[in-house]
Motif scaffolding. Sequence first.
Motif, PDB file in Angstrom:
ATOM      1  N   LEU A 156      24.348   5.267  60.828  1.00 36.56           N
ATOM      2  CA  LEU A 156      25.532   5.424  59.988  1.00 36.56           C
ATOM      3  C   LEU A 156      26.302   6.710  60.303  1.00 36.56           C
ATOM      4  O   LEU A 156      27.509   6.783  60.064  1.00 36.56           O
ATOM      5  N   GLN A 157      25.623   7.711  60.836  1.00 36.67           N
ATOM      6  CA  GLN A 157      26.291   8.961  61.212  1.00 36.67           C
ATOM      7  C   GLN A 157      26.885   8.905  62.614  1.00 36.67           C
ATOM      8  O   GLN A 157      27.704   9.759  62.989  1.00 36.67           O
ATOM      9  N   LEU A 158      26.481   7.928  63.400  1.00 40.73           N
ATOM     10  CA  LEU A 158      26.866   7.865  64.805  1.00 40.73           C
ATOM     11  C   LEU A 158      28.379   7.816  65.034  1.00 40.73           C
ATOM     12  O   LEU A 158      28.892   8.535  65.907  1.00 40.73           O
ATOM     13  N   PRO A 159      29.155   6.998  64.300  1.00 43.09           N
ATOM     14  CA  PRO A 159      30.602   6.951  64.566  1.00 43.09           C
ATOM     15  C   PRO A 159      31.290   8.299  64.413  1.00 43.09           C
ATOM     16  O   PRO A 159      32.107   8.688  65.255  1.00 43.09           O
ATOM     17  N   ALA A 160      30.974   9.029  63.354  1.00 46.90           N
ATOM     18  CA  ALA A 160      31.608  10.329  63.138  1.00 46.90           C
ATOM     19  C   ALA A 160      31.175  11.331  64.194  1.00 46.90           C
ATOM     20  O   ALA A 160      31.987  12.143  64.666  1.00 46.90           O
ATOM     21  N   VAL A 161      29.906  11.295  64.586  1.00 42.78           N
ATOM     22  CA  VAL A 161      29.410  12.212  65.608  1.00 42.78           C
ATOM     23  C   VAL A 161      30.132  11.974  66.933  1.00 42.78           C
ATOM     24  O   VAL A 161      30.561  12.924  67.610  1.00 42.78           O
ATOM     25  N   VAL A 162      30.277  10.724  67.328  1.00 47.62           N
ATOM     26  CA  VAL A 162      30.962  10.398  68.580  1.00 47.62           C
ATOM     27  C   VAL A 162      32.415  10.848  68.536  1.00 47.62           C
ATOM     28  O   VAL A 162      32.935  11.407  69.512  1.00 47.62           O
ATOM     29  N   ARG A 163      33.088  10.644  67.425  1.00 51.87           N
ATOM     30  CA  ARG A 163      34.494  11.039  67.325  1.00 51.87           C
ATOM     31  C   ARG A 163      34.660  12.558  67.382  1.00 51.87           C
ATOM     32  O   ARG A 163      35.604  13.060  68.000  1.00 51.87           O
ATOM     33  N   ILE A 164      33.759  13.303  66.735  1.00 48.88           N
ATOM     34  CA  ILE A 164      33.836  14.769  66.772  1.00 48.88           C
ATOM     35  C   ILE A 164      33.641  15.268  68.203  1.00 48.88           C
ATOM     36  O   ILE A 164      34.417  16.095  68.718  1.00 48.88           O
ATOM     37  N   ALA A 165      32.602  14.784  68.862  1.00 47.51           N
ATOM     38  CA  ALA A 165      32.318  15.227  70.230  1.00 47.51           C
ATOM     39  C   ALA A 165      33.410  14.777  71.193  1.00 47.51           C
ATOM     40  O   ALA A 165      33.798  15.518  72.109  1.00 47.51           O
ATOM     41  N   ARG A 166      33.927  13.578  71.000  1.00 45.41           N
ATOM     42  CA  ARG A 166      34.981  13.062  71.878  1.00 45.41           C
ATOM     43  C   ARG A 166      36.255  13.880  71.729  1.00 45.41           C
ATOM     44  O   ARG A 166      36.923  14.206  72.718  1.00 45.41           O
ATOM     45  N   ALA A 167      36.618  14.237  70.494  1.00 44.38           N
ATOM     46  CA  ALA A 167      37.828  15.024  70.262  1.00 44.38           C
ATOM     47  C   ALA A 167      37.714  16.399  70.915  1.00 44.38           C
ATOM     48  O   ALA A 167      38.675  16.900  71.505  1.00 44.38           O
ATOM     49  N   ALA A 168      36.520  17.011  70.814  1.00 47.56           N
ATOM     50  CA  ALA A 168      36.316  18.315  71.446  1.00 47.56           C
ATOM     51  C   ALA A 168      36.376  18.208  72.967  1.00 47.56           C
ATOM     52  O   ALA A 168      36.880  19.097  73.651  1.00 47.56           O
ATOM     53  N   ALA A 169      35.872  17.098  73.500  1.00 48.28           N
ATOM     54  CA  ALA A 169      35.869  16.913  74.954  1.00 48.28           C
ATOM     55  C   ALA A 169      37.260  16.631  75.502  1.00 48.28           C
ATOM     56  O   ALA A 169      37.524  16.870  76.688  1.00 48.28           O
ATOM     57  N   LEU A 170      38.175  16.137  74.660  1.00 49.56           N
ATOM     58  CA  LEU A 170      39.529  15.809  75.107  1.00 49.56           C
ATOM     59  C   LEU A 170      40.535  16.934  74.867  1.00 49.56           C
ATOM     60  O   LEU A 170      41.739  16.723  75.019  1.00 49.56           O
ATOM     61  N   ALA A 171      40.051  18.108  74.472  1.00 52.08           N
ATOM     62  CA  ALA A 171      40.959  19.239  74.254  1.00 52.08           C
ATOM     63  C   ALA A 171      41.706  19.562  75.550  1.00 52.08           C
ATOM     64  O   ALA A 171      41.162  19.401  76.649  1.00 52.08           O
ATOM     65  N   PRO A 172      42.980  20.011  75.477  1.00 53.34           N
ATOM     66  CA  PRO A 172      43.788  20.255  76.688  1.00 53.34           C
ATOM     67  C   PRO A 172      43.131  21.200  77.683  1.00 53.34           C
ATOM     68  O   PRO A 172      43.131  20.939  78.892  1.00 53.34           O
ATOM     69  N   GLU A 173      42.552  22.314  77.178  1.00 55.28           N
ATOM     70  CA  GLU A 173      41.962  23.269  78.109  1.00 55.28           C
ATOM     71  C   GLU A 173      40.743  22.681  78.809  1.00 55.28           C
ATOM     72  O   GLU A 173      40.466  22.987  79.970  1.00 55.28           O
ATOM     73  N   THR A 174      40.039  21.802  78.107  1.00 56.68           N
ATOM     74  CA  THR A 174      38.881  21.153  78.704  1.00 56.68           C
ATOM     75  C   THR A 174      39.311  20.192  79.799  1.00 56.68           C
ATOM     76  O   THR A 174      38.693  20.119  80.868  1.00 56.68           O
ATOM     77  N   SER A 175      40.368  19.432  79.538  1.00 55.04           N
ATOM     78  CA  SER A 175      40.862  18.478  80.534  1.00 55.04           C
ATOM     79  C   SER A 175      41.317  19.183  81.814  1.00 55.04           C
ATOM     80  O   SER A 175      41.060  18.712  82.928  1.00 55.04           O
ATOM     81  N   THR A 176      41.991  20.328  81.664  1.00 57.37           N
ATOM     82  CA  THR A 176      42.450  21.079  82.838  1.00 57.37           C
ATOM     83  C   THR A 176      41.277  21.563  83.672  1.00 57.37           C
ATOM     84  O   THR A 176      41.278  21.468  84.910  1.00 57.37           O
ATOM     85  N   ALA A 177      40.274  22.096  83.017  1.00 55.30           N
ATOM     86  CA  ALA A 177      39.094  22.581  83.731  1.00 55.30           C
ATOM     87  C   ALA A 177      38.368  21.437  84.431  1.00 55.30           C
ATOM     88  O   ALA A 177      37.863  21.590  85.552  1.00 55.30           O
ATOM     89  N   MET A 178      38.324  20.269  83.781  1.00 59.59           N
ATOM     90  CA  MET A 178      37.657  19.118  84.393  1.00 59.59           C
ATOM     91  C   MET A 178      38.385  18.671  85.657  1.00 59.59           C
ATOM     92  O   MET A 178      37.757  18.308  86.657  1.00 59.59           O
ATOM     93  N   GLU A 179      39.713  18.688  85.620  1.00 60.18           N
ATOM     94  CA  GLU A 179      40.483  18.308  86.797  1.00 60.18           C
ATOM     95  C   GLU A 179      40.212  19.265  87.955  1.00 60.18           C
ATOM     96  O   GLU A 179      40.069  18.838  89.112  1.00 60.18           O
TER      97      GLU A 179
END
Length: 268
Positions: free
Chosen positions: A140-163
Amino acid sequence: MNRTRALLAPLGWVLLLVPVLTAVFGPLVAGPTRSVGDSLSPPGPGHPLGTDELGRDVLALVLRGGTSIVSMAGAALLLSYLVGVPLALLVAGGRRRWADRLVLRLLDFLLALPGLLVLLVLAATGWRGTTTLVLATAALQLPAVVRIARAAALAPETSTAMEAMTMQGESRARIRLGYLGRSVLGPVVVDAASRLNLVLYLMASANFLGLGLASSATDWAVLIELNRDALFIQPWAVTVPALMLVSLCTGVNLVVDRRLSERGTVRR
């Protein structure tokens, strides 16, 4: 403000360590939890906190009652992050956008389900016990956990570093599980501290409804439910285990907030 923070730092540790140490070491020093006297007796010689509805020593019950709820809540919380964070890191911002959308839609369905209703359905179909309660709570906690981690992983500075790392030839596993894992650590820790409250609430509610542990179990949540009708007759049987749960939730949040505040100050 600095003085307030200085006071809250040791207070948070005290509030956290009291229930945790009670859960860990309490059973080693607790007396017997069988019926030893009249029910709902007030505090007196031999029973510093009185007795409960079943005539058991409240102090012994409190010393033994933290192990189950703390271990179950910790296991459910840990399981939800062990599954949810790697899943979010693998699908967030990847080339296979359909996989990202599919995972989110499936989790949205799970997110729409009321937690207590899920536990009631499981109990009605014969799925009871601690293992079922831990697995159901984690799911039951899994959906919120995935969304929190996914949002942090999609931050602009993170995307630039990944590229940049991708152009340098870094492997996908190193980028997503290594760099992204460190990037989402802060938001995940903050979320875990607040999510502990939700997990404890759900598990305590399940025990209140008889969906988890047996009514004779020496669990803080079960003790609150068992003795709630006698709150004004023998308040210690209810207030002490309730204060243990409140202390645990408050202590975790204070300690985590303090640690993250110090980390941010050091970085600046």
